[in-house]
Structures are given as C-alpha cells and as structure tokens.
Write a protein that holds these residues in place. Sequence first.
Motif, PDB file in Angstrom:
ATOM      1  N   GLN A 138      46.927  12.378  59.297  1.00  0.00           N
ATOM      2  CA  GLN A 138      46.279  13.037  58.166  1.00  0.00           C
ATOM      3  C   GLN A 138      46.219  12.120  56.946  1.00  0.00           C
ATOM      4  O   GLN A 138      45.201  12.054  56.248  1.00  0.00           O
ATOM      5  N   GLU A 139      47.332  11.421  56.711  1.00  0.00           N
ATOM      6  CA  GLU A 139      47.347  10.491  55.583  1.00  0.00           C
ATOM      7  C   GLU A 139      46.333   9.369  55.783  1.00  0.00           C
ATOM      8  O   GLU A 139      45.664   8.945  54.835  1.00  0.00           O
ATOM      9  N   GLN A 140      46.229   8.902  57.045  1.00  0.00           N
ATOM     10  CA  GLN A 140      45.259   7.855  57.321  1.00  0.00           C
ATOM     11  C   GLN A 140      43.835   8.377  57.151  1.00  0.00           C
ATOM     12  O   GLN A 140      42.962   7.684  56.610  1.00  0.00           O
ATOM     13  N   LEU A 141      43.610   9.609  57.597  1.00  0.00           N
ATOM     14  CA  LEU A 141      42.281  10.206  57.449  1.00  0.00           C
ATOM     15  C   LEU A 141      41.945  10.408  55.975  1.00  0.00           C
ATOM     16  O   LEU A 141      40.814  10.150  55.537  1.00  0.00           O
ATOM     17  N   LEU A 142      42.937  10.847  55.191  1.00  0.00           N
ATOM     18  CA  LEU A 142      42.722  11.013  53.761  1.00  0.00           C
ATOM     19  C   LEU A 142      42.475   9.665  53.092  1.00  0.00           C
ATOM     20  O   LEU A 142      41.611   9.537  52.212  1.00  0.00           O
ATOM     21  N   HIS A 143      43.228   8.656  53.543  1.00  0.00           N
ATOM     22  CA  HIS A 143      43.023   7.305  52.997  1.00  0.00           C
ATOM     23  C   HIS A 143      41.620   6.822  53.316  1.00  0.00           C
ATOM     24  O   HIS A 143      40.922   6.263  52.453  1.00  0.00           O
ATOM     25  N   ASP A 144      41.188   7.036  54.551  1.00  0.00           N
ATOM     26  CA  ASP A 144      39.862   6.558  54.953  1.00  0.00           C
ATOM     27  C   ASP A 144      38.748   7.311  54.246  1.00  0.00           C
ATOM     28  O   ASP A 144      37.636   6.785  54.102  1.00  0.00           O
ATOM     29  N   ALA A 145      39.032   8.553  53.825  1.00  0.00           N
ATOM     30  CA  ALA A 145      38.012   9.312  53.106  1.00  0.00           C
ATOM     31  C   ALA A 145      37.705   8.690  51.755  1.00  0.00           C
ATOM     32  O   ALA A 145      36.616   8.898  51.205  1.00  0.00           O
ATOM     33  N   PHE A 146      38.644   7.913  51.208  1.00  0.00           N
ATOM     34  CA  PHE A 146      38.457   7.303  49.893  1.00  0.00           C
ATOM     35  C   PHE A 146      38.497   5.777  49.944  1.00  0.00           C
ATOM     36  O   PHE A 146      38.564   5.139  48.896  1.00  0.00           O
ATOM     37  N   HIS A 147      38.483   5.216  51.147  1.00  0.00           N
ATOM     38  CA  HIS A 147      38.528   3.766  51.273  1.00  0.00           C
ATOM     39  C   HIS A 147      37.523   3.303  52.319  1.00  0.00           C
ATOM     40  O   HIS A 147      37.205   4.029  53.258  1.00  0.00           O
ATOM     41  N   ASP A 148      37.063   2.117  52.119  1.00  0.00           N
ATOM     42  CA  ASP A 148      36.132   1.500  53.056  1.00  0.00           C
ATOM     43  C   ASP A 148      36.874   1.122  54.327  1.00  0.00           C
ATOM     44  O   ASP A 148      37.933   0.485  54.278  1.00  0.00           O
ATOM     45  N   ALA A 149      36.327   1.501  55.471  1.00  0.00           N
ATOM     46  CA  ALA A 149      37.020   1.282  56.735  1.00  0.00           C
ATOM     47  C   ALA A 149      37.110  -0.193  57.094  1.00  0.00           C
ATOM     48  O   ALA A 149      38.061  -0.617  57.760  1.00  0.00           O
ATOM     49  N   LEU A 150      36.149  -0.990  56.677  1.00  0.00           N
ATOM     50  CA  LEU A 150      36.133  -2.407  57.060  1.00  0.00           C
ATOM     51  C   LEU A 150      37.091  -3.229  56.208  1.00  0.00           C
ATOM     52  O   LEU A 150      37.921  -3.976  56.729  1.00  0.00           O
ATOM     53  N   THR A 151      36.997  -3.103  54.902  1.00  0.00           N
ATOM     54  CA  THR A 151      37.760  -3.970  54.007  1.00  0.00           C
ATOM     55  C   THR A 151      39.046  -3.340  53.495  1.00  0.00           C
ATOM     56  O   THR A 151      39.911  -4.040  52.973  1.00  0.00           O
ATOM     57  N   GLY A 152      39.180  -2.028  53.605  1.00  0.00           N
ATOM     58  CA  GLY A 152      40.338  -1.335  53.056  1.00  0.00           C
ATOM     59  C   GLY A 152      40.263  -1.114  51.566  1.00  0.00           C
ATOM     60  O   GLY A 152      41.195  -0.562  50.971  1.00  0.00           O
ATOM     61  N   LEU A 153      39.159  -1.504  50.938  1.00  0.00           N
ATOM     62  CA  LEU A 153      38.992  -1.300  49.498  1.00  0.00           C
ATOM     63  C   LEU A 153      38.619   0.150  49.206  1.00  0.00           C
ATOM     64  O   LEU A 153      38.144   0.868  50.088  1.00  0.00           O
ATOM     65  N   PRO A 154      38.800   0.599  47.957  1.00  0.00           N
ATOM     66  CA  PRO A 154      38.274   1.917  47.587  1.00  0.00           C
ATOM     67  C   PRO A 154      36.778   1.992  47.846  1.00  0.00           C
ATOM     68  O   PRO A 154      36.059   0.982  47.753  1.00  0.00           O
ATOM     69  N   ASN A 155      36.308   3.191  48.208  1.00  0.00           N
ATOM     70  CA  ASN A 155      34.882   3.371  48.442  1.00  0.00           C
ATOM     71  C   ASN A 155      34.216   3.959  47.195  1.00  0.00           C
ATOM     72  O   ASN A 155      34.816   4.058  46.125  1.00  0.00           O
TER      73      ASN A 155
END
Length: 825
Positions: free
Chosen positions: A368-385
């Motif tokens: 869930q934390e990873q999914l929440l992180h991915d909801a606000f971060h770019d999947a490729l670079t890990g930067l904020p989206n």
Amino acid sequence: MWAVVALGGILFIITVRHASAELIDLRFLLLGVITLTVGSHVVVRIPRVKGQISVSDTFILLTMLLLDGEAAVLLAAADAFCTSLRITKSKLTILFNTAVYICATFLTAWSLRLLFGSIVGLSQHNFTSIYFEAICVMALVQYVVNSSLVATGVALKAGKPVFQMWRQSFLWSSITYFAGASAAGLVAKLISVFGFYAFLATGPIIAVVYFTYCTYLKNIEVSTSQAELATQHAKQAQRHVAALRESEERFRSAFDYAAIGMAMVSLEGNWIQVNTSLCDIVGYTEQELLAGRFQDITNPDDLIAFNISFMQLIGGELASYETEQRYVHKRGREVWVNLSTSLVRDSHGEPLHLIFQIQDVTDRKLAQEQLLHDAFHDALTGLPNRALFFDHAKMAIQRSKRDETRLFAALFLDFDRFKVINDSLGHMIGDMLLIAIARRLETCLRPGDTVARLGGDEFTILLEDLTDTGDAIEVAQRIQEEISRPFNLSGHDVFTTVSIGIAPSCTGYERADELLRDADTAMYRAKSLGRQRHEVFDKSMHDTAMKLLQLETDLRRAIERNEFVLHYQPIVSLKEGRISGFEALIRWQHPERGFVSPIEFIPLAEETGLIIPIGQWVLAEACRQMNKWQKLVPQDVPLSLSVNLSGKQFMQPDLAEQISRILAETGFDPKYLKLEITESMVMENIDSAIKLLNRIRALGVELSIDDFGTGYSSLSYLHRFPINTLKIDRSFVSQMMDGDENAEIVRTIVTLARSLQMDVVAEGVETMPQLQRLTSLHCDYVQGYLFSEPVSIMAAFDMLSTDGGVFMLAASSAEAACPSRVMAA
C-alpha cells in the motif's frame, strides 16, 4: 467420474460384441423384468447394521451363474440406469452409477472365468469347496470394485481422503454382497436341480417370508426402543461431560494451530499463553514471550494510543478493540500487525484476561505504501510526478501570499534531441538517459527544492526561499552545465542539452497550473531562440501568446472542417486470445502543418474548452464506427469501445444527457461502451463525482479508471465508485520485470480489482516477458505495441477480418511470439 464413465462405456461395447444372440432368451427377459420391476425396489435390512441387501444384486449375480457374464453385464447396466433415474436428475451421476455397475460386473465375470473356467458350469458342482470359492470370489470382486469406485468418486467430490470415505461409508456394506452372492448361489443350485420355471413357483413363498421378516424387524425396533430410552438418560450426562472436554480440546487446538497469532494476556499486560503463529510473527520463542509483557515488543510510537484503549477495555468502556500497529521483531525489524483485542470475564462478570488475535499485514502495508508512493512519484525515475509537484507549488504560493519576501520560481525543462536519441538507440537507452538526468538534477538542487518529472523528457523544478530571480538563473546555468556533460549509457556516449523556462513568483500567481504554464511558455521561447538556453517568463512574450492564439483558431476551424480522424488501438482478451474491443484515440490532420500531435493540441483544447465539442465528436464518431464493425464482423461477444473522457467533459452537468443522446443517435448498445476517466477527475469533488458516475452507469455504460495509480488517489473511496475496470498504467507494466517488488505492485492492483469485482486492463504491453508475467497474474485484458499501435479505420478492420482478430499468445520463444500480421499492423 468422467474417466469411470468412459471405462464403463468401453467395457459395455466389449460386452455387446462378445455377447451372442442366444443370450436374449425367455429366461433373460424374465429375469430382467423381475430385476427392474421388483428387485430394484425390494431391499432387506439387516438389524444393527447400516447396510441392506438389494434383491436386484442377487438377480444380477444369478443371471451370471445361469446365462454367463455378458448377460449379467447387460442386466446390471439396465438396472443401474433405471435405479439412478429414480434417485437423481444429474446426468453425470446417472452415467457414473451405470458405469460403476458395468465395471464391477464385467470384472467379476472375467475373474470367475480366469479362476474357474466356465461360469455357467459352476452351478453343476455340488456344494463343494470349488463352488463356495466361486461364490466368495464373485461377492468379493463385485464388492471391492463397486465400493472403491463409488468411494473414490464421492471422496473427490467432497474433498475428503478416499480411504476415510471408504471406511466410513462402505466397509459395512461387504456383508450385503456376500449375502446376495450366497442367495444367488442357492437359487442357481435350486434351478439346476428342479429347473428354471420351478423357481417361479417359489415366488409367493419368498414374498410371505419377506413381509414376515419386515414385521419381525418392526417388533424388534419397538421392543428395543424402550430399553434404549432407559439408557439414553445415563448416556446424556456422559455426553455432556465429554462435550465440555471436547469443546476445551477444540479451543486448545484452534488456539495452538491457528494460522494467525493468538495470545491470552493478563490484565497487567503479561503474556499468559501464546501460540506458534505469534512466535513466528515476532521471532521470539514461547518461553521468551511468556517471560515478558506485550508492551516490550510494541513500537513505542504506537504504545500510548494502545494503552489508552487497553484500559478502556478493562474498564468496560469498550467491548472490543481493533487497530493496526507495529511490533518490533526480535531481529529489530518493524512488523505491521492487525490486532484485535477482546476482554474475557468470569461467571461473575469480573475481568479475567484478554484475548489477542494478531495477523501479520507487513506485506500488505508495504504494498500500500508503495502504491501510494507511486501515485505521487514517477515510476521510471522515482521523482515526484505532476500531482506532487502541483501540491508543493500550491503550498509555495500560499506561503508567498502570507510573506511576500518568500520568493520562489518554477523551472520547466525540455531536453533537446531526446526523441532522436530515443528513436535511434531505443527506448531502453532513452529510459536510462531519463534516470541519469534525474540523478544529475538532484545534485544541482538544495534539499528543500523539488524536481519532478511530468512525463516524457519534461521535468519541472520548484525553487523556494530565493533572494531574487538571479538565484533561479544561477540554478538554470548550473543545470545546463551539468547536463551538457556526456552520459555513458551501456557503452554509448550520449549527449543532450536542455532548454529551460523560468517563471518567477514576482509575476504573481494564484494557481499552480498558471505557474507551470508560464514556465512552459518561457521554455518554448528558449527553444525557439536556439535551444540550450534559458528564458525568464515575462508578460511581454507576445509572440508566443500569438502562436498559441493561432493554434486555438486552427483548432476551432478543425472542428468545422472535419480535420479530426480517429485511430483505434486493439484491446486483447488474454483468456480468449482475441480482440475484445478498441480504444478510440483522436488525431488532427492539419491542412498546412500536417499531423499535429495530441500532446500539442489536447492541452490547449482543455484550456480553451474546445475539448467539450471535440469529445462529443469523438464519442459519436467512435460509436457509429463500432456499430458498423459489430454488424460486419459479428462475434459471440460483440466488440467493446473505450473512449477517454477529459476533465472538462467530466465537469459538464449534463454529461449523462449528452452520452444518452449520442447513444440514441448512433444506435450503439450502451453495454459495450466503456468511458475512461482518471483518478484525479473523480477525486477533486468526490460526492458530486459519485453522483455523476452513477447517472452514467444507469445508462448501461461501463466505467474505467485510466492510468490507475498515477494521479490523485484514495483507496478508501475506490469501492464507492461504480467502476467496472481498472487500467494499469504503462509505467507499472514497463517496470514490472525489474524486480519482484514492481511485480507485487501489479499483483496488488489485480488483487484489488478482483476483490472489488472489477476487470483489469494492462496498458503499454511491449514485450513478451511483460505479457507472460501479466498472464501469470491472471490479468484480464492487455493493450500495447506488442499487439498494435493505434491504427486507422481500415487497418483496424483488417485486424478484425484476419482470423477474426485472434492473436497467438503462446509461443516457444519471445522472438517467435509476436505474429507477423500484428507486427505489420
């Protein structure tokens, strides 16, 4: 069961081929009539035994002794079939019962032939050891084959061990087979001495004996019922004590072997009793836990809140308590658990102890934390989206309003020649370049600054706490110097430059999108002036505004001049291996500029509101086209149509009426229309969004969440939305093969959809390993360049016309897995 049916059918055919016409004589017909009309209805119960003797079994064995094995097999098949018709309507059960009797009788006949030669000749022996041995073999084979086949079928169907089922339900029935075989043997000897028709004269005598025996059984039951009633009261007390003991043993067994952690805890917090699962969760042995208290392994940050609830339980303010909290594993790592606590009282209502039920939910929390992180971060670079960048920009604007001295600036970055690099060296090198760029950008910034990736090669930076605009210019110069150095990627020296637009806060902003828009405008200004430079936005950038105005004018005329066309990308069902539908995607064929990318004109259409008539045209045109295809290429399940809804469209109060009108005009069945929305669209105003979605669903139209997990999201609201489908964003799919953690995210989304009874579509499938992994996760549908890019109407129709849109999803290797016609499309 089907295997037994098949075997029975084979043995029946063999029997018919070996049977001679002389078998069907008057004796066989007479025995058949008696068996089917009388024998199968008459049973003899045995006192104190659960079994009963079927008279029809006796007649079948008698037929074997008198007329040979083939006649017995035919009569057994007829008897079993007719008997099964009376007791069940299941075709499989009828066929299974018939096949079992055929197998048992066939094997009995051939066992007698192998051991004793001719079956008919056995009745010529007097009561010798050979005759008795033949009778025993006949009963034993008939019993073993019959009971083992039926026990196996029933056990597999009930999910129980075969031997246990045979012992409990069929062991006692052996006496019925030996009794029936003995009766058949006696009657056969009777017929051999007095003749077959003399046997018929014994019928009335047998009937009198049978009914006399039944009356005798009833008298026995009446006489024994009184004695049983006298002993019943004595046994009842024993059963009560045994039930209490059994209940205690069941509790102890359930406690010790429960799949979740279980514990009894004293009112002071000491562990009284713990089970093995709890020891496995926290890593301590039973002795180590019993020597301490639950507070010793609870995370200190969670302990205060739980202690309050603990005291409320003891004080009677709470009946039970459930929470998620953290335990500290013996090895020091953090373990998330779902803890359910209830209070046990004694017979006087006083608190006795507490019961803890503890379930390890660490994997779920991490997902869930990873999914929440991915909801606000770019999947490729890990930067904020984009979503997280907008959130930070909004806060910067609010802080600047409260304190005008707190200056900030937004930088919009676009990397020159990135498309050339991506097309020439491939997407993998392009992705590696984006990751390397992200790392270099991070080194150019202070800890409080934010760098985000919006998509493609577009990055944005939010600089806060600036002294003046010059600070932002210095950062832009530092970034350009850093980016100009070569990137070594898989042996390739890659060079790129960056064009940067700067939007300082002194311009005055109310919204984050305005800040980003002006930074974007300044970036385009920098690119137009030669690239590899930076420009600061100011309100005098009239030329750029005029270009945007011209593009807006052309966009308005494009609607009137029918310059838009639709391309279609197939959506493939993994279960059926064929095209299940298409996603309609708009394209603009400009009369002067040629093809205009949707990336260029869709944002402008959104901003100007032109997206509303464009969206209506897309929906109507796509419905008309799909209606034609459904008629030209009929399928068992008609093709579905997926159409994207924009944010502006979704804000229209009469959107449901617009959709209803278009469906009525085009004649398209609404149940095959899927409208795709994004998470951020529904999360801006949840209550009104739910009402609108329910109105759309009432039309029969299905709804999909596009790019799930990449925008504003709240899992707690997802079940309230009337959503049919979740579309896994291509960023998740592309990173799925990089590690188990990425695959777990996709698995979590698929599991989430399953629990909410939704379908799952994976976007951006480009490789066979991705397809194979999605297949193993039981994903429903996929779309992507592995199958086809968005194509014209004619190309899409060619797909449907060729093999009915079937894709060969299975192949011996990744290189051979992609069909040539898909590659051509």
